[in-house]
Design a protein around this motif. Structure first.
Motif, mmCIF file in Angstrom:
data_model
loop_
_atom_site.group_PDB
_atom_site.id
_atom_site.type_symbol
_atom_site.label_atom_id
_atom_site.label_comp_id
_atom_site.label_asym_id
_atom_site.label_seq_id
_atom_site.Cartn_x
_atom_site.Cartn_y
_atom_site.Cartn_z
ATOM 1 N N THR A 92 -42.415 -45.507 128.899
ATOM 2 C CA THR A 92 -42.318 -45.669 127.452
ATOM 3 C C THR A 92 -41.135 -44.850 126.951
ATOM 4 O O THR A 92 -40.955 -43.695 127.346
ATOM 5 C CB THR A 92 -43.623 -45.200 126.779
ATOM 6 N N VAL A 93 -40.303 -45.447 126.090
ATOM 7 C CA VAL A 93 -39.084 -44.766 125.652
ATOM 8 C C VAL A 93 -38.882 -44.887 124.143
ATOM 9 O O VAL A 93 -39.384 -45.814 123.501
ATOM 10 C CB VAL A 93 -37.827 -45.328 126.362
ATOM 11 N N ILE A 94 -38.121 -43.932 123.614
ATOM 12 C CA ILE A 94 -37.610 -43.995 122.246
ATOM 13 C C ILE A 94 -36.234 -44.647 122.343
ATOM 14 O O ILE A 94 -35.307 -44.060 122.902
ATOM 15 C CB ILE A 94 -37.492 -42.591 121.636
ATOM 16 N N HIS A 98 -34.697 -36.909 135.774
ATOM 17 C CA HIS A 98 -35.025 -35.644 136.448
ATOM 18 C C HIS A 98 -36.543 -35.425 136.459
ATOM 19 O O HIS A 98 -37.119 -34.984 137.465
ATOM 20 C CB HIS A 98 -34.369 -34.465 135.733
ATOM 21 N N THR A 99 -37.189 -35.738 135.337
ATOM 22 C CA THR A 99 -38.631 -35.512 135.217
ATOM 23 C C THR A 99 -39.406 -36.441 136.133
ATOM 24 O O THR A 99 -40.394 -36.035 136.768
ATOM 25 C CB THR A 99 -39.065 -35.691 133.755
ATOM 26 N N LEU A 100 -39.001 -37.692 136.213
ATOM 27 C CA LEU A 100 -39.674 -38.629 137.121
ATOM 28 C C LEU A 100 -39.591 -38.141 138.570
ATOM 29 O O LEU A 100 -40.576 -38.205 139.322
ATOM 30 C CB LEU A 100 -39.052 -40.018 136.992
ATOM 31 N N TYR A 149 -36.603 -40.049 125.704
ATOM 32 C CA TYR A 149 -35.663 -40.413 124.646
ATOM 33 C C TYR A 149 -34.489 -41.149 125.288
ATOM 34 O O TYR A 149 -33.865 -40.638 126.224
ATOM 35 C CB TYR A 149 -35.150 -39.168 123.912
ATOM 36 N N ASP A 150 -34.186 -42.323 124.804
ATOM 37 C CA ASP A 150 -33.180 -43.258 125.334
ATOM 38 C C ASP A 150 -33.796 -44.119 126.429
ATOM 39 O O ASP A 150 -34.451 -43.610 127.343
ATOM 40 C CB ASP A 150 -31.948 -42.565 125.926
ATOM 41 N N ASP A 151 -33.531 -45.409 126.334
ATOM 42 C CA ASP A 151 -33.937 -46.323 127.387
ATOM 43 C C ASP A 151 -32.990 -46.160 128.569
ATOM 44 O O ASP A 151 -31.906 -45.596 128.439
ATOM 45 C CB ASP A 151 -33.912 -47.760 126.872
ATOM 46 N N PHE A 152 -33.389 -46.640 129.727
ATOM 47 C CA PHE A 152 -32.517 -46.559 130.898
ATOM 48 C C PHE A 152 -32.835 -47.711 131.837
ATOM 49 O O PHE A 152 -33.926 -48.301 131.790
ATOM 50 C CB PHE A 152 -32.655 -45.204 131.618
ATOM 51 N N GLY A 185 -35.727 -35.189 126.300
ATOM 52 C CA GLY A 185 -34.724 -35.252 125.247
ATOM 53 C C GLY A 185 -33.631 -36.272 125.426
ATOM 54 O O GLY A 185 -32.908 -36.576 124.477
ATOM 55 N N ASN A 186 -33.450 -36.819 126.640
ATOM 56 C CA ASN A 186 -32.491 -37.911 126.842
ATOM 57 C C ASN A 186 -32.780 -38.603 128.171
ATOM 58 O O ASN A 186 -33.666 -38.186 128.924
ATOM 59 C CB ASN A 186 -31.033 -37.427 126.754
ATOM 60 N N ASN A 187 -32.017 -39.652 128.462
ATOM 61 C CA ASN A 187 -32.325 -40.483 129.631
ATOM 62 C C ASN A 187 -32.141 -39.742 130.948
ATOM 63 O O ASN A 187 -32.886 -39.975 131.914
ATOM 64 C CB ASN A 187 -31.491 -41.776 129.614
#
Length: 356
Positions: free
Chosen positions: A291-293, A260-262, A277-280, A253-255
Motif C-alpha cells: 500500500t502506498v501514498i 530498504h524496509t522490505l 510514501y511514493d509508488d514504485f 518516507g519515500n520509495n
C-alpha cells in the motif's frame, strides 16, 4: 533504389552540398528551406528532393539566437536514477516536445553547490526556462537565475523568495496512511523518514507527529530519520519490535526507504504492516502487495512544465504555489499480518460500525 550522391558523406550535409547537387545557388536553397517566395515550383521540387536524399537538416541556432530564444529548457533534479524523478523528467520532456523545445536534464545530487554550478551552466547556455527540484535545507531563489531573468519553476520543495512552485500534499498523504493503519487495528506505528536536510522529509515527519497526536496514539512516538540503509532500518525496527508494546506497522518516507524496509523485514522475518510514501515498480507484486501514498510525479512534472511555458508566453502575474493532491493506493500491506495479529491492539468498531 535511388543512388546516393558521392557528395553525401558521413558528415552532416550543408546548404552548399544541397545547392551543388540541385544545381542552384545557396540562396535558392535557403529560400526553399525557409518557405520564402521567389523560387519556381519545379526548382523548389528539385531542391526538396535533394534535401530528402541527402538528409539535410537546417541548424536553427543562429536564427533562434537572433530571436532571443534557444528553444531549450533545463530540468535539475536530485537524483536521475530515482524513479520518482525519472517520471517527472519524462513528463517535462513530453510538454517541451509538444511545444518544439528540447530538454536538458541534470542532477544536483542533493548538493546546493552543485545545483548552483549546474544552474550557472544552463543560464550560460541561454536556456529559455528552468524547472528545478531545489537542494539544501532552506533553499532560496538562485541569484544568478534571478539576475538573468530566466523564468524558473520550483518543484517538490519550496524556496525562500517569490517563485512559481509545485508541491505535493505531504500532510494529507501521511494522514491518509495513518488513518488507514488505525482503521485496521494498529496503535503503535513507526515512521522511517528521509534525511531531514530535505524539506519534504521534515514535512512528512511533522505530519506524522501531528496525526499521531490527533488520533491519540500511545507514546512513545517512534520516529527515525535518515539517510537510511537496509542495515540502519534493520536496527531501528529490531528495537521498535523488542520488548512490550512493539510497533506493529511502519510508514516510510519515500520509495527507497520502502525498499530498504522490505529487505530488512524479510531478513528479520518481521511481518509488520507497511505503507510507503511514493509508488514504485513491482509494488503490486510483492507479497503482500504494498500500500502506498501516491503523489503522481507525472502530474507534478506536467504542471511545472505547463506553468513554465505560461511564463515563456509573457505571463507576468505574481508567483503561484500549487499543491497537488495525493492518493492512497490500498493493496494489502497495511492490514494486520496473520502472524502479527495477536500483537495488534485492535480498535474495535462500535456496534453497527464497519471496518475499512
Amino acid at each position: 533504389m535511388t543512388p546516393v550522391s558521392p557528395r553525401a558523406t558521413a558528415t552532416r550535409p550543408t546548404m552548399a552540398d544541397v545547392a551543388a547537387e540541385a544545381n542552384v545557388s545557396v540562396k535558392t536553397v535557403s529560400r526553399v528551406v525557409n518557405h520564402e517566395p521567389g523560387v519556381r515550383p519545379d526548382t523548389a521540387a528539385r531542391v526538396i528532393a535533394v534535401i530528402e536524399r541527402l538528409g539535410f537538416r537546417r541548424v536553427d541556432t543562429g536564427r533562434h539566437l537572433r530571436l532571443g530564444r534557444t528553444y531549450t529548457i533545463g530540468l535539475v533534479v536530485e537524483d536521475l536514477a530515482n524513479p520518482f524523478y525519472s517520471q517527472i523528467g519524462a513528463a517535462v520532456e513530453r510538454e517541451a516536445r509538444i511545444r518544439q523545445h528540447q530538454l536538458i536534464t541534470a542532477s544536483a545530487e542533493g548538493s546546493p553547490s552543485r545545483e548552483r554550478a549546474v544552474l550557472a551552466e544552463l543560464v550560460a547556455r541561454r536556456v529559455d526556462g528552468l524547472v528545478v527540484v531545489p537542494a539544501g535545507a532552506t533553499p532560496s531563489v538562485d541569484a544568478d537565475v534571478l539576475a538573468s531573468g530566466t523564468p524558473i519553476v520550483y518543484l517538490d520543495r519550496p524556496v525562500r523568495g517569490q517563485a512559481d512552485t509545485i508541491l505535493s500534499d505531504n500532510h494529507g498523504g501521511i494522514r491518509s496512511a495513518m488513518e488507514h493503519l488505525v482503521a485496521h487495528g494498529h496503535r503503535r506505528v513507526g515512521f522511517l523518514g528521509d534525511d531531514p536536510e530535505f524539506w519534504t522529509a521534515r514535512q512528512r515527519r511533522e505530519a506524522f507527529a501531528g496525526v499521531h497526536g490527533d488520533l491519540h496514539l500511545p507514546d512513545p512516538m517512534r520516529i527515525s530519520m535518515g539517510p537510511h540503509t537496509v542495515a540502519t532500518v534493520s536496527d531501528v525496527i529490531t528495537g521498535w519490535t523488542s520488548g512490550k508494546d512493539p510497533v506493529t506497522a511502519v510508514i516510510t518516507g519515500n520509495n527507497r526507504i520502502t525498499v530498504h524496509t522490505l529487505r530488512a523485514m524479510r531478513r528479520l522475518d518481521l511481518p509488520l504492516a507497511l505503507v510507503g510514501y511514493d509508488d514504485f515498480e513491482l509494488a503490486d507484486l510483492v507479497d503482500p502487495p504494498v500500500t502506498v501514498i501516491h503523489q503522481d510525479p507525472t502530474a507534478m512534472g506536467q504542471k511545472a512544465a505547463q506553468q513554465l511555458f505560461v511564463r515563456l508566453l509573457g505571463e507576468e502575474a505574481p508567483a503561484t504555489t500549487v499543491v497537488m493532491p495525493t492518493r492512497l493506493i490500498v493493496r494489502g500491506s497495511g492490514r494486520p499480518h496473520p502472524a502479527a495479529a495477536a500483537a495488534v491492539s485492535a480498535v474495535r468498531p462500535e456496534s453497527g460500525g464497519q471496518r475499512v
